[in-house]
Design a protein around this motif. Sequence first.
Motif, mmCIF file in Angstrom:
data_model
loop_
_atom_site.group_PDB
_atom_site.id
_atom_site.type_symbol
_atom_site.label_atom_id
_atom_site.label_comp_id
_atom_site.label_asym_id
_atom_site.label_seq_id
_atom_site.Cartn_x
_atom_site.Cartn_y
_atom_site.Cartn_z
ATOM 1 N N LEU A 63 0.845 -1.198 0.000
ATOM 2 C CA LEU A 63 0.000 0.000 0.000
ATOM 3 C C LEU A 63 0.880 1.248 0.000
ATOM 4 C CD1 LEU A 63 -2.853 1.370 0.414
ATOM 5 C CD2 LEU A 63 -2.325 1.255 2.865
ATOM 6 N N CYS A 64 1.862 1.258 0.865
ATOM 7 C CA CYS A 64 2.770 2.404 0.945
ATOM 8 C C CYS A 64 3.625 2.528 -0.314
ATOM 9 C CB CYS A 64 3.662 2.276 2.182
ATOM 10 S SG CYS A 64 2.763 2.331 3.741
ATOM 11 N N MET A 65 4.120 1.390 -0.811
ATOM 12 C CA MET A 65 4.983 1.435 -2.000
ATOM 13 C C MET A 65 4.195 1.828 -3.239
ATOM 14 S SD MET A 65 7.966 1.390 -3.242
ATOM 15 C CE MET A 65 9.019 0.744 -1.939
ATOM 16 N N ARG A 66 2.986 1.324 -3.383
ATOM 17 C CA ARG A 66 2.178 1.698 -4.556
ATOM 18 C C ARG A 66 1.889 3.195 -4.571
ATOM 19 N NH1 ARG A 66 -0.908 -3.448 -3.525
ATOM 20 N NH2 ARG A 66 -0.056 -4.840 -5.118
ATOM 21 N N GLY A 67 1.549 3.746 -3.417
ATOM 22 C CA GLY A 67 1.306 5.184 -3.344
ATOM 23 C C GLY A 67 2.552 5.980 -3.664
ATOM 24 N N ALA A 68 3.683 5.522 -3.148
ATOM 25 C CA ALA A 68 4.952 6.212 -3.408
ATOM 26 C C ALA A 68 5.324 6.127 -4.885
ATOM 27 C CB ALA A 68 6.051 5.616 -2.531
ATOM 28 N N MET A 69 5.121 4.960 -5.489
ATOM 29 C CA MET A 69 5.436 4.828 -6.921
ATOM 30 C C MET A 69 4.519 5.703 -7.759
ATOM 31 S SD MET A 69 6.560 0.841 -7.589
ATOM 32 C CE MET A 69 4.972 0.131 -7.177
ATOM 33 N N VAL B 176 6.715 0.900 -16.258
ATOM 34 C CA VAL B 176 7.707 0.603 -15.222
ATOM 35 C C VAL B 176 7.009 0.414 -13.882
ATOM 36 C CG1 VAL B 176 9.650 1.558 -13.898
ATOM 37 C CG2 VAL B 176 9.637 1.719 -16.386
ATOM 38 N N ARG B 177 6.065 1.287 -13.573
ATOM 39 C CA ARG B 177 5.309 1.155 -12.316
ATOM 40 C C ARG B 177 4.624 -0.201 -12.233
ATOM 41 N NH1 ARG B 177 2.935 6.162 -12.791
ATOM 42 N NH2 ARG B 177 0.913 5.218 -13.145
ATOM 43 N N SER B 178 4.006 -0.621 -13.308
ATOM 44 C CA SER B 178 3.306 -1.902 -13.336
ATOM 45 C C SER B 178 4.290 -3.055 -13.134
ATOM 46 C CB SER B 178 2.566 -2.059 -14.667
ATOM 47 O OG SER B 178 1.948 -3.317 -14.734
ATOM 48 N N HIS B 179 5.411 -2.998 -13.817
ATOM 49 C CA HIS B 179 6.446 -4.033 -13.670
ATOM 50 C C HIS B 179 6.956 -4.074 -12.228
ATOM 51 C CE1 HIS B 179 10.031 -6.427 -14.281
ATOM 52 N NE2 HIS B 179 10.730 -5.434 -13.769
ATOM 53 N N LEU B 180 7.251 -2.914 -11.672
ATOM 54 C CA LEU B 180 7.740 -2.861 -10.292
ATOM 55 C C LEU B 180 6.682 -3.336 -9.308
ATOM 56 C CD1 LEU B 180 9.783 0.467 -10.288
ATOM 57 C CD2 LEU B 180 10.656 -1.889 -10.325
ATOM 58 N N ASP B 181 5.434 -2.989 -9.554
ATOM 59 C CA ASP B 181 4.355 -3.442 -8.680
ATOM 60 C C ASP B 181 4.309 -4.973 -8.653
ATOM 61 O OD1 ASP B 181 1.365 -4.308 -8.224
ATOM 62 O OD2 ASP B 181 1.562 -2.302 -7.356
ATOM 63 N N ASP B 182 4.359 -5.596 -9.821
ATOM 64 C CA ASP B 182 4.338 -7.062 -9.894
ATOM 65 C C ASP B 182 5.525 -7.673 -9.144
ATOM 66 O OD1 ASP B 182 2.051 -6.978 -11.465
ATOM 67 O OD2 ASP B 182 3.121 -7.318 -13.351
ATOM 68 N N THR B 183 6.699 -7.152 -9.417
ATOM 69 C CA THR B 183 7.918 -7.693 -8.822
ATOM 70 C C THR B 183 7.955 -7.472 -7.315
ATOM 71 O OG1 THR B 183 9.057 -7.242 -10.907
ATOM 72 C CG2 THR B 183 10.431 -7.680 -8.997
ATOM 73 N N LEU B 184 7.615 -6.264 -6.878
ATOM 74 C CA LEU B 184 7.658 -5.957 -5.449
ATOM 75 C C LEU B 184 6.548 -6.677 -4.675
ATOM 76 C CD1 LEU B 184 8.583 -2.181 -5.632
ATOM 77 C CD2 LEU B 184 10.030 -4.048 -4.778
ATOM 78 N N THR B 185 5.411 -6.915 -5.309
ATOM 79 C CA THR B 185 4.351 -7.680 -4.645
ATOM 80 C C THR B 185 4.835 -9.097 -4.364
ATOM 81 O OG1 THR B 185 2.581 -6.355 -5.619
ATOM 82 C CG2 THR B 185 1.983 -8.564 -4.868
#
Length: 152
Positions: free
Chosen positions: A107-113, A122-131
Amino acid sequence: MIGLPAKERAMSETVAEVTIFERIGGAETVDRLVEAFYRRMDTELDARRIRLMHADDLSHTKAVLKRYLTEWLGGPKLYSVEKGHPRLRQRHMGFAIASPDAEAWMLCMRGAMAETIADEAVRSHLDDTLTKLAYWMRNQPDAPEGTQTWKP
């Protein structure tokens, strides 16, 4: 590269691959991302539990995350030269981490991204990887539905 005409093959071999670190804007964006992430951790009610896992003063924690993300995103090797292999799961074993904690972290990382990374792909890729990473960090079973395992 096999199957490309020689001229195209030579051209593609000379083009340097752009890292995610460069694509998002480098160190400045990583700094803003980490600051926005911890600001959210301080303000999101759903992040209270994970905030309590951190020291009151986040200066050191922010610096470490900035070095880690810089290297992980393809920037300069700032983390491993100081700390060696990340061993993230091992380094977090001292904290009880369950699915709600992974969700709060994301939740915090998605808001920050969303605040700091303009490139949606890039946001979508990072969201998948970080999740995947956040859920891999779990070391506690999830509480049965409708129960609370901690008190705020």
